[in-house]
Write a protein that holds these residues in place. Structure first.
Motif, short mmCIF file in Angstrom:
data_model
loop_
_atom_site.label_atom_id
_atom_site.label_comp_id
_atom_site.label_asym_id
_atom_site.label_seq_id
_atom_site.Cartn_x
_atom_site.Cartn_y
_atom_site.Cartn_z
N PHE A 1 -1.30 10.47 16.37
CA PHE A 1 -1.07 10.58 17.81
C PHE A 1 -0.65 11.99 18.21
N PHE A 2 0.15 12.65 17.38
CA PHE A 2 0.64 13.99 17.69
C PHE A 2 0.01 15.07 16.83
N GLY A 3 -0.27 14.78 15.58
CA GLY A 3 -0.78 15.77 14.65
C GLY A 3 -2.13 16.31 15.05
N ILE B 1 0.86 -1.18 0.00
CA ILE B 1 0.00 0.00 0.00
C ILE B 1 0.90 1.23 0.00
N PRO B 2 0.66 2.19 -0.88
CA PRO B 2 1.44 3.43 -0.77
C PRO B 2 1.28 4.01 0.64
N LEU B 3 2.37 4.37 1.25
CA LEU B 3 2.36 4.82 2.64
C LEU B 3 1.29 5.87 2.91
N GLN B 4 1.16 6.85 2.03
CA GLN B 4 0.21 7.93 2.27
C GLN B 4 -1.24 7.45 2.23
N GLN B 5 -1.50 6.26 1.69
CA GLN B 5 -2.86 5.73 1.64
C GLN B 5 -3.19 4.83 2.83
N PHE B 6 -2.19 4.47 3.61
CA PHE B 6 -2.43 3.62 4.78
C PHE B 6 -3.05 4.46 5.89
N LEU C 1 7.72 6.72 10.17
CA LEU C 1 7.37 7.16 11.52
C LEU C 1 6.63 8.49 11.52
N PHE C 2 6.98 9.37 10.61
CA PHE C 2 6.24 10.63 10.50
C PHE C 2 4.77 10.32 10.19
N HIS C 3 4.55 9.43 9.23
CA HIS C 3 3.18 9.07 8.85
C HIS C 3 2.45 8.39 10.02
#
Length: 187
Positions: A177-179, A113-118, A170-172
């Motif tokens: 949790f933080f965003g 899965i493209p990371l941004q779509q997870f 990890l940013f994603h």
């Protein structure tokens, strides 16, 4: 033109090592399996500290602290980040599954899965698995993952440095949790 002034260290509100150890962590763990480079391991300690993850798991041939080359890039994060060494990744995975962690491989696979779509679910606990710098995550480990995420790339190379891949991932995974939940500059 806007003038930007770099903030001084004392203005950044950084946690002491003791405060970091006591602070709440995001329910994400990183598993490094058969990583060769001590610099990559050191960088992962630093990144794990930055995102305040629960733990870093070092498996197989992955070097472990204390070591001068790890410390060079970790710059002390090996003292703040909880870490464990496991000779066998499969035993660790079985343990994490009993503790209800969702296993996510960071790898290029047919059904990744493209990371941004997870979609990260903040009610879940995650374990991100990164493998050997050349061979990647082992097939028998991928078979145990609930999902595999891939970082889209558009250049001539087909891979990123392991520490870069982990940082992007990890940013994603930390965002839910933080965003948006706190002013990160007031932490």
């Amino acid at each position: 033109m806007t003038q930007f002034r770099k903030r001084r260290i004392e203005e950044m509100g950084r946690l002491s090592t003791e405060a970091f150890i006591a602070a709440e962590k995001i329910p994400v763990r990183v598993i490094l399996d058969d990583i060769r480079s001590m610099h990559n391991v050191g960088a992962l300690f630093r990144t794990s500290d930055a995102f305040r993850i629960e733990a870093l798991h070092l498996c197989g041939i992955t070097p472990k602290p204390p070591h001068r080359e790890i410390h060079k890039t970790a710059i002390g994060a090996e003292k703040s980040v909880r870490w464990e060494y496991h000779e066998d990744i499969l035993s660790l995975i079985q343990l994490l599954l009993t503790e209800d962690y969702t296993l996510i491989g960071v790898e290029q696979t047919e059904d990744s899965i493209p990371l941004q779509q997870f979609q990260v679910d903040p009610s879940h606990k995650y374990a991100l698995i990164l493998g050997h710098e050349i061979q990647g995550v082992k097939q028998e480990v991928l078979a145990l993952c609930e999902a595999v995420v891939e970082i889209p790339q558009f250049g001539t190379k087909h891979s990123l440095n392991i520490s870069v891949s982990a940082g992007i991932s990890l940013f994603h995974f930390s965002h839910p949790f933080f965003g948006g939940m706190m002013d990160w500059r007031s932490e």
